[in-house]
Design a protein around this motif. Sequence first.
Motif, PDB file in Angstrom:
ATOM      1  N   UNK A  50       0.871  -1.172   0.000  1.00 19.38           N
ATOM      2  CA  UNK A  50       0.000   0.000   0.000  1.00 19.38           C
ATOM      3  C   UNK A  50       0.910   1.225   0.000  1.00 19.38           C
ATOM      4  N   UNK A  51       0.787   2.045  -1.029  1.00 21.05           N
ATOM      5  CA  UNK A  51       1.701   3.163  -1.206  1.00 21.05           C
ATOM      6  C   UNK A  51       1.138   4.451  -0.610  1.00 21.05           C
ATOM      7  N   UNK A  52       2.063   5.381  -0.312  1.00 20.34           N
ATOM      8  CA  UNK A  52       1.700   6.645   0.346  1.00 20.34           C
ATOM      9  C   UNK A  52       0.837   6.356   1.571  1.00 20.34           C
ATOM     10  N   UNK A  53       1.295   5.436   2.379  1.00 13.92           N
ATOM     11  CA  UNK A  53       0.491   4.900   3.481  1.00 13.92           C
ATOM     12  C   UNK A  53       0.110   5.953   4.511  1.00 13.92           C
ATOM     13  N   UNK A  69       0.571  -7.117  -5.806  1.00 13.55           N
ATOM     14  CA  UNK A  69      -0.524  -6.154  -5.914  1.00 13.55           C
ATOM     15  C   UNK A  69      -0.134  -4.838  -5.253  1.00 13.55           C
ATOM     16  N   UNK A  70      -0.350  -3.740  -5.988  1.00 12.43           N
ATOM     17  CA  UNK A  70      -0.078  -2.393  -5.487  1.00 12.43           C
ATOM     18  C   UNK A  70      -1.402  -1.676  -5.274  1.00 12.43           C
ATOM     19  N   UNK A  71      -1.588  -1.087  -4.085  1.00 14.94           N
ATOM     20  CA  UNK A  71      -2.815  -0.352  -3.784  1.00 14.94           C
ATOM     21  C   UNK A  71      -2.435   1.089  -3.427  1.00 14.94           C
ATOM     22  N   UNK A  72      -2.725   2.041  -4.307  1.00 18.33           N
ATOM     23  CA  UNK A  72      -2.403   3.444  -4.025  1.00 18.33           C
ATOM     24  C   UNK A  72      -3.464   4.089  -3.144  1.00 18.33           C
ATOM     25  N   UNK A  73      -3.099   5.199  -2.496  1.00 24.82           N
ATOM     26  CA  UNK A  73      -4.048   5.835  -1.570  1.00 24.82           C
ATOM     27  C   UNK A  73      -4.213   7.335  -1.786  1.00 24.82           C
ATOM     28  N   UNK A  95      -4.311  10.861  -4.592  1.00 30.00           N
ATOM     29  CA  UNK A  95      -4.645  11.246  -5.962  1.00 30.00           C
ATOM     30  C   UNK A  95      -3.419  11.366  -6.862  1.00 30.00           C
ATOM     31  N   UNK A  96      -2.330  11.933  -6.343  1.00 26.97           N
ATOM     32  CA  UNK A  96      -1.183  12.214  -7.202  1.00 26.97           C
ATOM     33  C   UNK A  96      -0.517  10.951  -7.746  1.00 26.97           C
ATOM     34  N   UNK A  97      -0.747   9.814  -7.122  1.00 27.10           N
ATOM     35  CA  UNK A  97      -0.177   8.555  -7.619  1.00 27.10           C
ATOM     36  C   UNK A  97      -0.949   7.979  -8.795  1.00 27.10           C
ATOM     37  N   UNK A  98      -2.234   8.266  -8.856  1.00 23.34           N
ATOM     38  CA  UNK A  98      -3.125   7.521  -9.735  1.00 23.34           C
ATOM     39  C   UNK A  98      -2.767   7.644 -11.211  1.00 23.34           C
ATOM     40  N   UNK A  99      -2.524   8.869 -11.670  1.00 21.43           N
ATOM     41  CA  UNK A  99      -2.190   9.057 -13.082  1.00 21.43           C
ATOM     42  C   UNK A  99      -0.895   8.343 -13.449  1.00 21.43           C
ATOM     43  N   UNK A 123     -26.964  15.707  -6.053  1.00 23.09           N
ATOM     44  CA  UNK A 123     -26.053  16.530  -6.840  1.00 23.09           C
ATOM     45  C   UNK A 123     -24.621  16.042  -6.619  1.00 23.09           C
ATOM     46  N   UNK A 124     -23.977  15.650  -7.713  1.00 21.42           N
ATOM     47  CA  UNK A 124     -22.613  15.127  -7.628  1.00 21.42           C
ATOM     48  C   UNK A 124     -21.579  16.227  -7.524  1.00 21.42           C
ATOM     49  N   UNK A 125     -20.548  15.996  -6.734  1.00 22.37           N
ATOM     50  CA  UNK A 125     -19.507  16.985  -6.492  1.00 22.37           C
ATOM     51  C   UNK A 125     -18.158  16.542  -7.058  1.00 22.37           C
ATOM     52  N   UNK A 126     -17.702  15.364  -6.649  1.00 19.90           N
ATOM     53  CA  UNK A 126     -16.409  14.899  -7.145  1.00 19.90           C
ATOM     54  C   UNK A 126     -16.295  13.386  -7.034  1.00 19.90           C
ATOM     55  N   UNK A 127     -15.308  12.844  -7.741  1.00 17.06           N
ATOM     56  CA  UNK A 127     -15.039  11.407  -7.739  1.00 17.06           C
ATOM     57  C   UNK A 127     -13.555  11.200  -7.474  1.00 17.06           C
ATOM     58  N   UNK A 128     -13.247  10.374  -6.476  1.00 13.82           N
ATOM     59  CA  UNK A 128     -11.862  10.001  -6.194  1.00 13.82           C
ATOM     60  C   UNK A 128     -11.714   8.502  -6.435  1.00 13.82           C
ATOM     61  N   UNK A 129     -11.013   8.102  -7.493  1.00 14.74           N
ATOM     62  CA  UNK A 129     -10.924   6.678  -7.837  1.00 14.74           C
ATOM     63  C   UNK A 129      -9.890   5.921  -7.008  1.00 14.74           C
ATOM     64  N   UNK A 130     -10.138   5.868  -5.705  1.00 16.50           N
ATOM     65  CA  UNK A 130      -9.217   5.217  -4.761  1.00 16.50           C
ATOM     66  C   UNK A 130      -9.943   5.021  -3.434  1.00 16.50           C
ATOM     67  N   UNK A 131      -9.314   4.307  -2.513  1.00 20.63           N
ATOM     68  CA  UNK A 131      -9.843   4.210  -1.158  1.00 20.63           C
ATOM     69  C   UNK A 131      -9.774   5.582  -0.499  1.00 20.63           C
ATOM     70  N   UNK A 132     -10.865   5.992   0.139  1.00 21.56           N
ATOM     71  CA  UNK A 132     -10.898   7.268   0.832  1.00 21.56           C
ATOM     72  C   UNK A 132     -10.582   7.112   2.305  1.00 21.56           C
TER      73      UNK A 132
END
Length: 321
Positions: free
Chosen positions: A5-8, A76-80, A82-86, A259-268
């Motif tokens: 798990x990165x950026x733990x 398996x790598x699990x990022x946590x 936003x800056x890692x995702x791209x 009303x939708x605000x934002x989407x974070x494609x990772x564990x919050x």
Amino acid sequence: MNIIITSAGQRVSLIKSFQFELKEIFPESKVFTADLNPVLAPACHISDGYFKVPRVTAENYIDEIIKICEENNIKLIIPTIDTELLMLSKNTEKFKSHNITALVSDHELIQKCRNKRLTNQLFQDHNIAVPKQYTLNNLEFPVFVKPYDGSLSKGIFIADSQDDITQEHRQNEKLMYMELISNDEFDEFTVDCYYDKNSTLKCVVPRQRIVVRAGEVNKAATRNNIIVEHFFNNIAQLKGARGCLTIQVFLHKEQPIIKGIEINPRFGGGYPLTYLSGANYSKWVLEEYLLDKEIEVYKSWEQDLLMLRYDAEVLVHDFKK
């Protein structure tokens, strides 16, 4: 079959959930962590071992992660964050060539999630309304202002009149202007959604944000409300989505308005509440990506479960740095 798990950082509860679920499947396996400064990251001291890595923007970041994985049998790598995702999504094929899986959504979807203007269009494409958007020429005060690529509530403010919009604001092309959602009319939710390998929605857990501290939920409760079926009806298939996606929405207190605000494609940061309610995303990730199991739709999680978070200590002995 180890994982990392990165950026733990402070994700102690997330680490513990994966430790428990992984050892239920592979008793000898380990949950490793990586961080820019692991010695000062509480989650790293809770994990089964940690590694210091360069910034995600460094040229050698991907190669360093691959080296760590190969030397420690990590599959398996699990990022946590936003800056890692791209960066990770750009290199999924490179990871695969080393028999490593990075749990990230497709690059195109992550780009849309990182740009809130594109996120708004994504919501609308899936029949989810968004707050009314303004330009500098048609502002209706009070107005909510935020950068299109912000996170953790950085750079946001409320403008009550034209006097609050400075020349610097006007020249900042990153700023978005939108209607201010009233807390008297709407409740705010972070919705944990689980998407399988085929980008099919398997679980929806709305978490009402009762108290937020530094952009992360501090007190929250699970609510089984209209958000669940609305999501299953409208975003049951989200192209490129994989794993846990946290979707922030406002829900009207009396009317069926979302009303939708934002989407974070990772564990919050509030995922531990979802996990403890019975929606076991940690286990599903391991079953899908280590055992190649198919995940079933799950709706039996515990509703109205209240989570109250507090600060706790992690003690590191013989610290001389």
